[in-house]
Structures are given as structure tokens and as C-alpha cells.
Design an enzyme around this catalytic site. Structure first.
Site, short mmCIF file in Angstrom:
data_model
loop_
_atom_site.label_atom_id
_atom_site.label_comp_id
_atom_site.label_asym_id
_atom_site.label_seq_id
_atom_site.Cartn_x
_atom_site.Cartn_y
_atom_site.Cartn_z
N GLY A 108 0.72 -1.23 -0.44
CA GLY A 108 -0.11 -0.05 -0.14
C GLY A 108 0.50 1.05 -0.14
O GLY A 108 2.34 1.02 0.16
N GLU B 180 -0.66 -10.83 3.62
CA GLU B 180 -0.10 -10.05 4.96
C GLU B 180 -1.01 -10.38 6.17
O GLU B 180 0.31 -10.22 6.99
CB GLU B 180 -1.45 -8.29 4.39
CG GLU B 180 -0.39 -7.53 3.82
CD GLU B 180 -1.30 -6.12 3.15
OE1 GLU B 180 -1.17 -5.61 2.96
OE2 GLU B 180 -2.78 -6.90 3.85
N GLY C 58 0.52 -1.28 6.66
CA GLY C 58 -0.28 -0.28 6.35
C GLY C 58 -1.72 -0.82 7.37
O GLY C 58 -1.66 -2.29 7.07
N GLY D 10 -6.56 -4.98 3.83
CA GLY D 10 -7.26 -5.41 2.57
C GLY D 10 -7.51 -4.63 1.10
O GLY D 10 -8.15 -4.79 0.47
C1 5RP Z 1 -3.49 -4.49 1.85
C2 5RP Z 1 -3.95 -3.40 2.48
C3 5RP Z 1 -3.15 -1.22 2.98
O1 5RP Z 1 -2.37 -1.79 4.40
C4 5RP Z 1 -4.13 -0.59 3.36
O2 5RP Z 1 -5.23 -0.86 2.51
C5 5RP Z 1 -3.82 0.72 4.10
O3 5RP Z 1 -2.63 0.87 2.70
P1 5RP Z 1 -3.06 2.72 2.55
O4 5RP Z 1 -1.64 2.41 2.64
O5 5RP Z 1 -2.06 2.70 0.74
O6 5RP Z 1 -3.76 3.32 2.92
O7 5RP Z 1 -4.01 -3.96 3.61
O8 5RP Z 1 -3.72 -5.20 0.96
#
Ligand code: 5RP
Length: 225
Positions: free
Chosen positions: A29, A105, A84, A97
Site C-alpha cells: 500500500g 499480509e 498499513g 485488504g
Molecule cells: C493492502 C492493505 C493496505 O495496507 C491498506 O489498504 C492501506 O493502504 P494505504 O497505506 O495505501 O492506505 O491492507 O491490502
């Protein structure tokens, strides 16, 4: 890409917990991105580190950054996973997700001694559930799995990207589930994973050891257990 100072600051703070010789889990992310860049700098400065990635996207970025990636056969336990989240609460429960990488993850978070979560303050909530909960389901008979989710009042929506069905790195689909406020995350987690066809859901309960929150005013906050 425009820099997001709050996400960058949180991610770079998380990287200060890394010690030479550690095995690191690389999240996915736009916030984990900054952590991977900083880890790349540490490697290029000579810090011995090895890593596994939670997505093909993060694996590609790690490779570009020169971070040594290792095979799972060579891993028993990871020292730190930095990732994240889409939502986090004060009990360190998460929804993840949004980027579709929740299964890898969760496998990596579960194999890590510490999971450090990096977010900006918009992600910190009193109760999880405003963000639709991603549930990874296998393509076989997905319609039946979908019906089971509907009986849980999930109001599932099959995820699409650029007009096409979204397919995860594992070849599965994502059902984004609209439960509204989730009062009992543990019970919902169990109910979801009990449905044949559900591979995993985006509730992360008992994984995060520390959450680092980047604020718009430049401050950093932390929640840890
Ligand atoms: C990906 C995730 C990411 O960690 C979550 O969506 C947060 O993303 P971002 O840091 O771009 O806001 O779970 O599957």
C-alpha cells in the site's frame, strides 16, 4: 507521485525499530511504500537485512530498491512486519485488504514477532466497520459463497478494478462487505472464516503490536500493547 507527509513520517518511524540482521515483512500500500523506500536506503548504506513481501507489487518495489528477498523455505519467524491498514482502533484491531493483499499480509503478520502498523490519523476509528471489510473468496462457486455472505448481512460487492473483476495475487476474488459498525470483531471473524469458499477476511485481531499514526500537523502518535 505526490508525497503524503503523514504516511511517510509514520512509515519512517516504524523503520527505526529495525536492527541489523533482522528479517522483515514488507507490507503493501501507499504507506508501506515509504517504509520499503527507507529500508532500501538502509540496505544501500550497508545494513544487513533480509525480507519477504506481502504482495507482488511490494516484491517488485523491494527488488528495485535492492532489498534482499528470501524464500519462505528459509524463514521460520520474521522479526518485524511493517504494514498499513484501512482502519485501526484503540484495541489494535485492524481492517486490512483495501489493496487486496490481505491473505499474504495475514500470513506474514502471523509469522512475525512484531507487527508495526503505519497509518495516517484518518484511519484511526472508535469502532471498525466504516471501511468495507475485504473478504478473499475462491472463484469456484463464488456465487454460493456470496449468498452465504449475504445471509450474514454483509451486503457484499464483488471488487472490480478498471471495469474488470479484481483478481488477487493468489488468483482469488475479493468481496467487499458492508457490515456497518462491527461490535464484535472476533465473532465476525470466526463466522466469515467458517464459510467454505472464504479463504480469509481482512479483520486482523491480535496481530498488531504497535500502531504508529502520522498526523496532519506533523506529530506522530503511537498505540502499543
Ligand atoms: C493492502 C492493505 C493496505 O495496507 C491498506 O489498504 C492501506 O493502504 P494505504 O497505506 O495505501 O492506505 O491492507 O491490502
Amino acid at each position: 507521485m505526490q508525497i503524503n507527509p503523514a504516511k511517510k513520517a509514520a512509515a519512517e518511524k516504524a523503520v527505526t525499530f529495525i536492527q541489523p540482521g533482522m528479517t522483515i515483512g514488507l507490507g503493501t500500500g501507499s504507506t508501506a511504500y515509504y517504509a520499503i523506500l527507507r529500508i532500501g536506503e538502509l540496505v544501500r548504506e550497508g545494513m544487513p537485512l533480509r525480507a519477504v513481501a506481502t504482495s507482488v507489487q511490494s516484491e517488485d518495489l523491494a527488488r528495485e530498491q535492492g532489498i534482499p528477498l528470501i524464500d519462505f523455505a528459509a524463514v521460520d519467524k520474521l522479526d518485524i512486519d511493517i504494514d498499513g491498514a484501512d482502519e485501526a482502533d484503540a484495541q489494535l484491531q485492524l481492517i486490512k485488504g483495501g489493496g487486496g493483499a490481505l491473505l499474504r499480509e495475514k500470513i506474514i503478520a502471523a509469522a512475525s514477532s512484531q507487527m508495526i502498523v503505519v497509518i495516517d490519523e484518518s484511519k484511526l476509528v472508535k469502532q471498525l466497520g466504516h471501511f468495507p471489510l475485504p473478504v478473499e473468496i475462491i472463484p469456484f462457486a463464488w456465487e454460493l459463497t456470496f449468498k452465504k455472505l449475504q445471509t450474514l448481512k454483509a451486503a457484499p460487492v464483488l471488487r472490480k478494478k478498471d471495469g474488470q473483476l479484481f483478481v488477487t495475487d493468489n488468483g482469488n476474488y475479493i468481496a467487499d462487505c458492508h457490515f456497518g459498525q462491527i461490535a464484535d470483531a472476533s465473532s465476525l471473524h470466526a463466522q466469515l472464516n467458517d464459510i467454505p469458499g472464504v479463504v480469509e477476511n481482512g479483520l486482523f485481531i491480535g496481530y498488531a503490536s504497535r500502531i504508529i499514526i502520522g498526523c496532519d500537523n506533523g506529530a506522530l502518535k503511537e498505540i502499543s500493547r
